[in-house]
Design an enzyme around this catalytic site. Sequence first.
Site, mmCIF file in Angstrom:
data_model
loop_
_atom_site.group_PDB
_atom_site.id
_atom_site.type_symbol
_atom_site.label_atom_id
_atom_site.label_comp_id
_atom_site.label_asym_id
_atom_site.label_seq_id
_atom_site.Cartn_x
_atom_site.Cartn_y
_atom_site.Cartn_z
ATOM 1 N N HIS A 1 -91.416 -52.523 42.160
ATOM 2 C CA HIS A 1 -90.149 -52.292 41.461
ATOM 3 C C HIS A 1 -90.417 -51.695 40.081
ATOM 4 O O HIS A 1 -89.837 -50.677 39.708
ATOM 5 C CB HIS A 1 -89.373 -53.613 41.326
ATOM 6 C CG HIS A 1 -88.239 -53.560 40.347
ATOM 7 N ND1 HIS A 1 -87.103 -52.834 40.559
ATOM 8 C CD2 HIS A 1 -88.081 -54.139 39.120
ATOM 9 C CE1 HIS A 1 -86.287 -52.962 39.518
ATOM 10 N NE2 HIS A 1 -86.869 -53.747 38.630
ATOM 11 N N ASP B 1 -85.797 -19.573 29.988
ATOM 12 C CA ASP B 1 -86.380 -20.530 30.936
ATOM 13 C C ASP B 1 -87.402 -21.366 30.181
ATOM 14 O O ASP B 1 -87.544 -21.251 28.974
ATOM 15 C CB ASP B 1 -87.051 -19.788 32.118
ATOM 16 C CG ASP B 1 -87.117 -20.664 33.370
ATOM 17 O OD1 ASP B 1 -87.617 -21.799 33.271
ATOM 18 O OD2 ASP B 1 -86.655 -20.214 34.440
ATOM 19 N N TRP C 1 -96.533 -54.509 37.219
ATOM 20 C CA TRP C 1 -96.626 -53.094 36.834
ATOM 21 C C TRP C 1 -97.629 -52.932 35.697
ATOM 22 O O TRP C 1 -98.085 -51.829 35.429
ATOM 23 C CB TRP C 1 -95.250 -52.530 36.466
ATOM 24 C CG TRP C 1 -94.849 -52.717 35.035
ATOM 25 C CD1 TRP C 1 -94.234 -53.804 34.489
ATOM 26 C CD2 TRP C 1 -95.030 -51.780 33.955
ATOM 27 N NE1 TRP C 1 -94.049 -53.615 33.144
ATOM 28 C CE2 TRP C 1 -94.517 -52.375 32.790
ATOM 29 C CE3 TRP C 1 -95.585 -50.495 33.870
ATOM 30 C CZ2 TRP C 1 -94.546 -51.739 31.547
ATOM 31 C CZ3 TRP C 1 -95.612 -49.873 32.621
ATOM 32 C CH2 TRP C 1 -95.100 -50.493 31.483
ATOM 33 N N SER D 1 -98.939 -34.942 36.194
ATOM 34 C CA SER D 1 -97.592 -34.377 36.222
ATOM 35 C C SER D 1 -96.916 -34.516 34.854
ATOM 36 O O SER D 1 -96.336 -33.567 34.330
ATOM 37 C CB SER D 1 -96.771 -35.086 37.291
ATOM 38 O OG SER D 1 -95.403 -34.826 37.129
ATOM 39 N N SER D 2 -97.029 -35.710 34.265
ATOM 40 C CA SER D 2 -96.392 -35.947 32.964
ATOM 41 C C SER D 2 -96.992 -35.063 31.889
ATOM 42 O O SER D 2 -96.280 -34.533 31.035
ATOM 43 C CB SER D 2 -96.571 -37.405 32.540
ATOM 44 O OG SER D 2 -95.795 -38.230 33.334
ATOM 45 N N HIS E 1 -97.216 -49.303 25.095
ATOM 46 C CA HIS E 1 -96.140 -49.400 24.116
ATOM 47 C C HIS E 1 -95.506 -48.066 23.790
ATOM 48 O O HIS E 1 -94.284 -47.951 23.831
ATOM 49 C CB HIS E 1 -96.508 -50.186 22.862
ATOM 50 C CG HIS E 1 -95.233 -50.596 22.188
ATOM 51 N ND1 HIS E 1 -94.452 -51.622 22.641
ATOM 52 C CD2 HIS E 1 -94.522 -49.987 21.227
ATOM 53 C CE1 HIS E 1 -93.323 -51.652 21.962
ATOM 54 N NE2 HIS E 1 -93.340 -50.666 21.102
ATOM 55 N N GLU F 1 -95.287 -45.761 25.764
ATOM 56 C CA GLU F 1 -94.537 -45.495 26.993
ATOM 57 C C GLU F 1 -93.090 -45.991 26.883
ATOM 58 O O GLU F 1 -92.155 -45.344 27.350
ATOM 59 C CB GLU F 1 -95.243 -46.168 28.182
ATOM 60 C CG GLU F 1 -94.465 -46.220 29.482
ATOM 61 C CD GLU F 1 -94.273 -44.860 30.135
ATOM 62 O OE1 GLU F 1 -95.042 -43.938 29.787
ATOM 63 O OE2 GLU F 1 -93.360 -44.725 30.963
ATOM 64 N N TYR G 1 -91.305 -46.057 24.281
ATOM 65 C CA TYR G 1 -90.537 -45.104 23.470
ATOM 66 C C TYR G 1 -90.410 -43.774 24.179
ATOM 67 O O TYR G 1 -89.441 -43.045 23.968
ATOM 68 C CB TYR G 1 -91.163 -44.981 22.079
ATOM 69 C CG TYR G 1 -91.003 -46.289 21.351
ATOM 70 C CD1 TYR G 1 -89.785 -46.614 20.774
ATOM 71 C CD2 TYR G 1 -92.012 -47.231 21.337
ATOM 72 C CE1 TYR G 1 -89.585 -47.837 20.181
ATOM 73 C CE2 TYR G 1 -91.827 -48.458 20.744
ATOM 74 C CZ TYR G 1 -90.624 -48.763 20.168
ATOM 75 O OH TYR G 1 -90.428 -49.988 19.599
ATOM 76 N N SER H 1 -76.994 -39.184 21.118
ATOM 77 C CA SER H 1 -76.746 -38.455 19.876
ATOM 78 C C SER H 1 -75.996 -37.147 20.131
ATOM 79 O O SER H 1 -75.423 -36.570 19.206
ATOM 80 C CB SER H 1 -78.068 -38.137 19.164
ATOM 81 O OG SER H 1 -78.732 -39.324 18.837
ATOM 82 N N HIS I 1 -98.706 -56.509 20.188
ATOM 83 C CA HIS I 1 -97.642 -57.529 20.193
ATOM 84 C C HIS I 1 -97.305 -57.957 21.620
ATOM 85 O O HIS I 1 -96.572 -58.923 21.807
ATOM 86 C CB HIS I 1 -96.397 -57.062 19.423
ATOM 87 C CG HIS I 1 -95.632 -55.951 20.056
ATOM 88 N ND1 HIS I 1 -95.015 -54.962 19.324
ATOM 89 C CD2 HIS I 1 -95.368 -55.658 21.342
ATOM 90 C CE1 HIS I 1 -94.416 -54.117 20.148
ATOM 91 N NE2 HIS I 1 -94.626 -54.512 21.370
ATOM 92 N N HIS I 2 -97.821 -57.222 22.611
ATOM 93 C CA HIS I 2 -97.682 -57.681 23.999
ATOM 94 C C HIS I 2 -98.731 -58.731 24.337
ATOM 95 O O HIS I 2 -98.757 -59.234 25.447
ATOM 96 C CB HIS I 2 -97.837 -56.505 24.961
ATOM 97 C CG HIS I 2 -96.787 -55.448 24.791
ATOM 98 N ND1 HIS I 2 -95.594 -55.466 25.454
ATOM 99 C CD2 HIS I 2 -96.742 -54.345 23.995
ATOM 100 C CE1 HIS I 2 -94.863 -54.417 25.096
ATOM 101 N NE2 HIS I 2 -95.539 -53.723 24.215
ATOM 102 N N THR J 1 -85.026 -48.064 13.804
ATOM 103 C CA THR J 1 -84.097 -48.292 14.904
ATOM 104 C C THR J 1 -82.722 -48.658 14.365
ATOM 105 O O THR J 1 -81.693 -48.183 14.853
ATOM 106 C CB THR J 1 -84.619 -49.405 15.843
ATOM 107 O OG1 THR J 1 -85.992 -49.138 16.131
ATOM 108 C CG2 THR J 1 -83.847 -49.438 17.137
ATOM 109 N N LYS K 1 -80.851 -45.655 13.195
ATOM 110 C CA LYS K 1 -80.217 -44.927 14.301
ATOM 111 C C LYS K 1 -78.888 -45.567 14.686
ATOM 112 O O LYS K 1 -77.871 -44.884 14.808
ATOM 113 C CB LYS K 1 -81.152 -44.912 15.515
ATOM 114 C CG LYS K 1 -82.276 -43.915 15.335
ATOM 115 C CD LYS K 1 -83.032 -43.712 16.628
ATOM 116 C CE LYS K 1 -83.838 -42.431 16.574
ATOM 117 N NZ LYS K 1 -83.031 -41.217 16.641
ATOM 118 N N ARG L 1 -91.816 -65.569 34.049
ATOM 119 C CA ARG L 1 -91.449 -64.406 34.844
ATOM 120 C C ARG L 1 -92.378 -64.297 36.048
ATOM 121 O O ARG L 1 -93.389 -64.995 36.119
ATOM 122 C CB ARG L 1 -91.515 -63.138 33.985
ATOM 123 C CG ARG L 1 -92.886 -62.826 33.473
ATOM 124 C CD ARG L 1 -92.874 -61.722 32.425
ATOM 125 N NE ARG L 1 -92.673 -60.412 33.036
ATOM 126 C CZ ARG L 1 -93.136 -59.269 32.501
ATOM 127 N NH1 ARG L 1 -93.809 -59.283 31.374
ATOM 128 N NH2 ARG L 1 -92.912 -58.132 33.093
#
Lengths: 381, 520
Positions: free
Chosen positions: B70, B99, B135, B163-164, B247, B249, B251, B262, B296-297, B322, B325, B444
């Site tokens: 998932h 293009d 994941w 690809s990315s 991390h 990722e 963002y 926006s 922090h993870h 943040t 924003k 979890r």
Amino acid sequence: MCFEAKRLLKLALGPVLMLISVAALAAGGGVNEVNMPPGVTEVGARIYDLHMLILGICTVIGLGVFGVMFYSIIYHRKSKGAVASHFHESTKVEIAWTVVPFLILIGMAVPATSTLLEIYDHDDSELDILVTGYQWKWKYEYINADGDNVSFFSNLRTPQTEIHNTQPKGEHYLLEVDEPMVIPVNTKVRFLITGNDVIHSWWVPELAVKRDAIPGFINETWTRAETVGVYRGQCAELCGKDHGFMPIVVNVVSKEEYRQWMDEKQVEAAAIKELMAQTFTLDQLMERGEAVYARACLACHGANGEGGVGKAIAGSAIATGDVGVHLDVGINGVPGTAMQAFGGQLNDVDMAAVITYQRNAFGNNMGEMVQPIDVYNHKKG
Amino acid sequence: MGDHHHGPAKGLSRWLFTTNHKDIGTMYLWFSFAMFILGGAFAMIIRAELFQPGLQLVEPAFFNQMTTMHGLVMVFGAIMPSFVGLANWLIPMMIGAPDMALPRMNNWSFWILPPTFLLLASTLFMEGGAPAAGWTFYAPLSTTYAAPSVTYFIFCVHVLGLSSIMGSINIIATVMNMRAPGMTYMKMPLFVWTWLITAFLLVAVMPVLAGAVTMMLMDVHFGTSFFSAAGGGDPVLFQHVFWFFGHPEVYIIILPAFGVVSQIIPAFSRKPLFGYDSMVYATASIAFLSFIVWAHHMFTVGMPVAGELFFMYATMLIAVPTGVKVFNWVTTMWRGSLSFETPMLFSIGFLVLFTIGGFTGLMLSIAPADFQYHDSYFVVAHFHYVMVAGAVFSMSAAVYFWLPKWCGRMYNETMGKTHFWISFIGFNLAFFPQHFVGLAGMPRRIPDYALQFADFNMMSSIGAFIYGLSQILFLYNVIATIVAGKRVSEPKVWDGAEGLEWTIPTPAPYHTFEVPPAVK
């Protein structure tokens, strides 16, 4: 005005309904906790205060921001003839809402830092316990205190029948173990935490302790429980199939009771030593072996030896072949696989019993026995 | 030059060999929606099992495969490609380019995705099952203790990274080189800005992920011990490397969403975006900070106290840009002339729920409190508020906002609003109670739970089913629009929308801006 009132009512209705349902649930069941427990330690209480402080600040800021937003949504709508202004920048405002939050953050960082420093003060412990995470159980070794060296495994006690819904679930479903950790009240207990196979995490919310159990490394943390009671927790780091089935139970008892418990454990250890010198009958070994199998083997090898994560035992080449090989697998495990070395987990009596059981149950019917002395000799080589 | 005005090729070859940014954008969007449905189906299995205590539908080993797949499918298959699809469609139209800069690479970066996800999904049918270490696939659970399918998984991650990276290089090259004359950096729409910064993040961190999985491959097959203490390695090293990717990722996923809202909030406020410059600076600050907060993870892995303090302070700092924003978006609405078409509803939904996710993020940054929150359902609630109500809501807003421009037909507004309200209610019912069970002690990634968590889990499952079903309405609305929606032809579909994409005809022709527009 009537229109606005109705709209406000609608907007308010959602959160109110949610609160009512939460309150109803909390009152009705009495078991639905909705917040972090302050716990029974000073550190836990400080963490709880910190949590409530930040939650409070966030709530106030959130109400402010959403208040402004919903004011706009209600009063500045095109359908009410609102005409758009054209202002689109203000350096002063930008600086203000950069600096003010920064100052608020400093206000949060101060208590957070002092709490963190206290958590990291591991010195002057009165009792040390080595906690080792295994797939999927905990081992507790009491390692200092005047030769009181006690060591045991703590396994899930909830039967498979409750998990698979063929029997009603008990009050402490999934949060009960065969042998809980016992610690004295008002005593600084230091936990040395490590893992045997993969990473686990030892978490008891009410003791305000969570620390990862990492194979090859030893982490330190501590607690000082101020109230006698039974506190329950769970493994918090995904550790494979039965991650959800390795609970933690800590009995916090008075210092006298703790002393008494420790003495009993010593007597028990002496009794096991005596048993090791005895010879058992097949029936005795089978009876003991069945219990050991349920505790140590069943999760991977299945209730009928049919296999699962581990290989099948029913009719297997190992369980119906050479006893020496069978003993070797049981004692030393199979490196690089999920089969652990049980030589350090089971005493020689239990090892002898479970090997005997595996060789005679599930239709294996080898008819032979393994005695504790055989296990002892095998270990000696 | 004569054949420049040809239309698309016919049949399958149009899609296989296309180098047209609109075709490729369309394929990315449909592919990501397909993955969204697949990842959603996994989530439904998870929530169905968690509907009641006890094991009813699946066994724990399969449950772990579901949570893992998932997460992987949603992050790498649904959210990331959906924003790449949006970038393909919109960036050339927003900066006045004909293009993307590297059209053939563009084709390639899309077409390696479907076979990769086919391979990843096929691991479900392999012996030992699909990857099951979450994941975040922490070693050694994902190496020594993993099913053989981990090798296929490693290959998939490598190709996804490829690809990315190709997609990002393309976006960077396009934005830097193909802006219309007069389109200076500080005139670019915010969506282009956020994607430019996102592309740099991707180029910086995808190779790090590739490094992490390569070390896993070595540990699994070639006898190295990068992540095994027994051989002189360190399982925690994996987490440092993973989160150095992981991390940023986060963002990578949320910055394009910031860009989308926006564009939309000013359009339906009929008022220019407040504080454009500060929005650009805030985005850049967030991107920079994302590189120095990864641990922090990992507050509970046993870092020295100095490390804990550094990562706590740096993480708290993210609240500042943040906050800027959020304040800017709210001020954009202030004294505007608001209307609430579906894209605006989803944007406001984003604003409210993302802000809640931001608050819980700030709570999680407080290291001592994180000792209680970490790896509990509180974290699950937090990141779904950011990922679903953040990224997915903004993606829904984007589709409703630009779909009329893309296909020249208007969607059904009533159905769109219904989709929003069902999603909004379902989402909150699913994820708000997870804060409670997490705080009360539910870890979890568990297939079964203690009885005191039962009521909230049932609520959560019902909410998840409602949210899942609402996406079928979304699919129906989009298809109905494309096939038989009311035709629109004015270039500016929304009266308050600004930007070059609203100056070209509706529906957008196959080739646009062959002659660069003049930007004042």
